[in-house]
Design a protein around this motif. Structure first.
Motif, PDB file in Angstrom:
ATOM      1  N   ASP A  59     -26.121  13.491 -31.844  1.00 39.56           N
ATOM      2  CA  ASP A  59     -24.689  13.809 -31.883  1.00 39.56           C
ATOM      3  C   ASP A  59     -23.844  12.568 -31.613  1.00 39.56           C
ATOM      4  N   ASP A  60     -24.299  11.730 -30.676  1.00 44.65           N
ATOM      5  CA  ASP A  60     -23.544  10.514 -30.362  1.00 44.65           C
ATOM      6  C   ASP A  60     -23.486   9.569 -31.560  1.00 44.65           C
ATOM      7  N   GLU A  61     -24.610   9.444 -32.288  1.00 39.83           N
ATOM      8  CA  GLU A  61     -24.631   8.567 -33.454  1.00 39.83           C
ATOM      9  C   GLU A  61     -23.715   9.100 -34.558  1.00 39.83           C
ATOM     10  N   ILE A  62     -23.769  10.414 -34.764  1.00 38.57           N
ATOM     11  CA  ILE A  62     -22.898  11.024 -35.775  1.00 38.57           C
ATOM     12  C   ILE A  62     -21.432  10.809 -35.408  1.00 38.57           C
ATOM     13  N   ASN A  63     -21.084  11.079 -34.161  1.00 38.07           N
ATOM     14  CA  ASN A  63     -19.694  10.920 -33.721  1.00 38.07           C
ATOM     15  C   ASN A  63     -19.218   9.481 -33.858  1.00 38.07           C
ATOM     16  N   ARG A  64     -20.113   8.543 -33.554  1.00 33.78           N
ATOM     17  CA  ARG A  64     -19.742   7.125 -33.652  1.00 33.78           C
ATOM     18  C   ARG A  64     -19.402   6.760 -35.094  1.00 33.78           C
ATOM     19  N   ILE A  65     -20.232   7.188 -36.043  1.00 33.37           N
ATOM     20  CA  ILE A  65     -19.994   6.845 -37.445  1.00 33.37           C
ATOM     21  C   ILE A  65     -18.753   7.562 -37.971  1.00 33.37           C
ATOM     22  N   VAL A  66     -18.588   8.842 -37.607  1.00 32.34           N
ATOM     23  CA  VAL A  66     -17.415   9.599 -38.061  1.00 32.34           C
ATOM     24  C   VAL A  66     -16.138   8.914 -37.592  1.00 32.34           C
ATOM     25  N   LYS A  67     -16.110   8.549 -36.327  1.00 31.95           N
ATOM     26  CA  LYS A  67     -14.908   7.923 -35.781  1.00 31.95           C
ATOM     27  C   LYS A  67     -14.606   6.606 -36.483  1.00 31.95           C
ATOM     28  N   LYS A  68     -15.635   5.790 -36.696  1.00 34.14           N
ATOM     29  CA  LYS A  68     -15.431   4.514 -37.381  1.00 34.14           C
ATOM     30  C   LYS A  68     -15.034   4.714 -38.836  1.00 34.14           C
ATOM     31  N   SER A  69     -15.632   5.723 -39.486  1.00 32.13           N
ATOM     32  CA  SER A  69     -15.321   5.945 -40.897  1.00 32.13           C
ATOM     33  C   SER A  69     -13.888   6.428 -41.079  1.00 32.13           C
ATOM     34  N   LEU A  70     -13.384   7.231 -40.139  1.00 33.28           N
ATOM     35  CA  LEU A  70     -11.999   7.688 -40.237  1.00 33.28           C
ATOM     36  C   LEU A  70     -11.027   6.527 -40.020  1.00 33.28           C
ATOM     37  N   LYS A  71     -11.374   5.634 -39.115  1.00 30.96           N
ATOM     38  CA  LYS A  71     -10.535   4.443 -38.926  1.00 30.96           C
ATOM     39  C   LYS A  71     -10.571   3.559 -40.172  1.00 30.96           C
ATOM     40  N   ALA A  72     -11.758   3.452 -40.785  1.00 34.50           N
ATOM     41  CA  ALA A  72     -11.870   2.681 -42.024  1.00 34.50           C
ATOM     42  C   ALA A  72     -11.061   3.333 -43.138  1.00 34.50           C
ATOM     43  N   ASN A 262     -28.253   7.693 -57.550  1.00 36.03           N
ATOM     44  CA  ASN A 262     -27.930   8.026 -56.156  1.00 36.03           C
ATOM     45  C   ASN A 262     -28.694   7.142 -55.180  1.00 36.03           C
ATOM     46  N   LYS A 263     -29.931   6.796 -55.529  1.00 33.31           N
ATOM     47  CA  LYS A 263     -30.701   5.899 -54.658  1.00 33.31           C
ATOM     48  C   LYS A 263     -30.025   4.530 -54.583  1.00 33.31           C
ATOM     49  N   SER A 264     -29.495   4.057 -55.704  1.00 37.87           N
ATOM     50  CA  SER A 264     -28.791   2.775 -55.704  1.00 37.87           C
ATOM     51  C   SER A 264     -27.526   2.840 -54.851  1.00 37.87           C
ATOM     52  N   ILE A 265     -26.824   3.966 -54.928  1.00 36.62           N
ATOM     53  CA  ILE A 265     -25.618   4.141 -54.120  1.00 36.62           C
ATOM     54  C   ILE A 265     -25.976   4.182 -52.637  1.00 36.62           C
ATOM     55  N   GLU A 266     -27.056   4.875 -52.302  1.00 40.37           N
ATOM     56  CA  GLU A 266     -27.496   4.955 -50.907  1.00 40.37           C
ATOM     57  C   GLU A 266     -27.737   3.564 -50.330  1.00 40.37           C
ATOM     58  N   GLN A 267     -28.379   2.696 -51.107  1.00 36.47           N
ATOM     59  CA  GLN A 267     -28.670   1.348 -50.627  1.00 36.47           C
ATOM     60  C   GLN A 267     -27.393   0.572 -50.343  1.00 36.47           C
ATOM     61  N   CYS A 268     -26.360   0.813 -51.135  1.00 33.99           N
ATOM     62  CA  CYS A 268     -25.067   0.177 -50.864  1.00 33.99           C
ATOM     63  C   CYS A 268     -24.467   0.724 -49.566  1.00 33.99           C
ATOM     64  N   ILE A 269     -24.477   2.040 -49.415  1.00 31.05           N
ATOM     65  CA  ILE A 269     -23.862   2.685 -48.256  1.00 31.05           C
ATOM     66  C   ILE A 269     -24.530   2.252 -46.964  1.00 31.05           C
ATOM     67  N   LEU A 270     -25.848   2.119 -46.980  1.00 33.06           N
ATOM     68  CA  LEU A 270     -26.574   1.771 -45.755  1.00 33.06           C
ATOM     69  C   LEU A 270     -26.221   0.379 -45.246  1.00 33.06           C
ATOM     70  N   ASP A 271     -25.614  -0.446 -46.088  1.00 29.29           N
ATOM     71  CA  ASP A 271     -25.166  -1.769 -45.652  1.00 29.29           C
ATOM     72  C   ASP A 271     -24.007  -1.653 -44.665  1.00 29.29           C
ATOM     73  N   CYS A 272     -23.119  -0.674 -44.878  1.00 35.55           N
ATOM     74  CA  CYS A 272     -21.968  -0.482 -43.982  1.00 35.55           C
ATOM     75  C   CYS A 272     -21.550   0.991 -44.025  1.00 35.55           C
ATOM     76  N   PRO A 273     -22.369   1.889 -43.478  1.00 37.46           N
ATOM     77  CA  PRO A 273     -22.123   3.336 -43.596  1.00 37.46           C
ATOM     78  C   PRO A 273     -20.787   3.781 -43.017  1.00 37.46           C
ATOM     79  N   GLU A 274     -20.276   3.052 -42.043  1.00 37.01           N
ATOM     80  CA  GLU A 274     -19.002   3.441 -41.433  1.00 37.01           C
ATOM     81  C   GLU A 274     -17.818   3.192 -42.373  1.00 37.01           C
TER      82      GLU A 274
END
Length: 295
Positions: A59-72, A262-274
């Protein structure tokens, strides 16, 4: 009334364009914090998507990414003034790093056309400024329902010398013709298409209705498949990242092609998921009609 609201919005973008980018980013981060603290719809959608895509995260990891992604996301909003209004050379100076430039050069040297695959990651408007120094590209353009808004968006994008075609059958045929003439087209690959225009394929392990257009173009032309995104760096400037897409995107089987895409897109996202737009209902349509992840 809608036209008046649009006028207010355009004025706001102009006003934000007067701010230094660092201040605009602080304003964007504040907007993201508001989206977080108010438990907004965008926060709820982001939480659902991240739990589906990363079931092993705490839950902490999910919340951290959600918060950063909303700021982004908030920063993406407040960057519109810079992307759309600033003098083009001034915007281009904000691109201080290029990762994978050799792949772009390879694509240009092969001269077989290029399909740019640009997910909603980082600031995708910056890509217009980046590519204009290397090539002329054409993108599909979905007409806004409000004429004043439509003209504003069209004019701001056209100023960076980007080709625009309508997001309809005529526009699709235009893209094929451009590729036949060894030109360059850009496609946003991670939005849900109409049922007849898509196929279900895994996206981070979840079934996602995925557009067939990129796979169909790739299977019928020798165009180079290049993923691209502009990630926001800690100093507020941008690094453009270029990566070859999985070559199975060319497979004539739509399901195999969409899975590779979709696999190619995933590899891009994992570079900066937030910095990914997790607030979009990517899994809204499911093959099982009784499933609704966003209730």
């Amino acid at each position: 009334m809608k036209s008046f609201i649009v006028s207010i919005g355009i004025c706001a973008i102009w006003l934000i364009a007067l701010l230094p980018l660092s201040i605009a980013h602080k304003l964007g981060a504040f907007i993201g914090w508001i989206l977080w603290i108010t438990n907004s719809k965008k926060r709820k959608i982001s939480e659902v998507n991240l739990r589906l895509c990363f079931p092993d995260y705490s839950d902490d990891e999910i919340n951290r990414i959600v918060k950063k992604s909303l700021k982004a996301l908030g920063k993406t909003y407040t960057e519109m003034g810079m992307s759309w209004m600033w003098p083009i050379p001034k915007v281009h100076k904000l691109i201080t790093h290029i990762e994978g430039e050799e792949y772009l050069q390879q694509a240009l040297d092969e001269n077989n056309g290029i399909i740019l695959i640009a997910p909603h990651l980082g600031n995708w408007e910056i890509l217009n400024h980046f590519f204009r120094t290397y090539l002329f590209m054409t993108v599909m353009y979905k007409t806004a329902k409000i004429p004043k808004l439509d003209k504003f968006i069209f004019d701001t994008r056209k100023r960076v010398d980007v080709g625009l075609v309508p997001a309809d059958r005529e526009g699709v045929m235009s893209l094929y013709k451009i590729l036949e003439n060894k030109g360059v087209v850009a496609v946003l690959p991670d939005q849900q298409p109409r049922i007849k225009s898509g196929v279900f394929a895994p996206f981070f392990g979840q079934k996602a209705l995925t557009g067939k257009l990129i796979g169909e173009m790739a299977s019928t032309t020798p165009a180079y498949l290049l993923c691209c995104y502009a990630k926001r760096m800690s100093d507020g400037r941008y690094s453009v990242v270029l990566k070859p897409a999985n070559d199975l995107v060319r497979d004539p089987d739509p399901a195999i092609a969409a899975t590779a895409l979709n696999k190619s897109i995933e590899q891009c996202i994992l570079d900066c998921p937030e910095q990914y737009q997790w607030s979009y209902k990517r899994f809204r349509t499911q093959p099982e009609t009784n499933i609704n992840f966003y209730q």
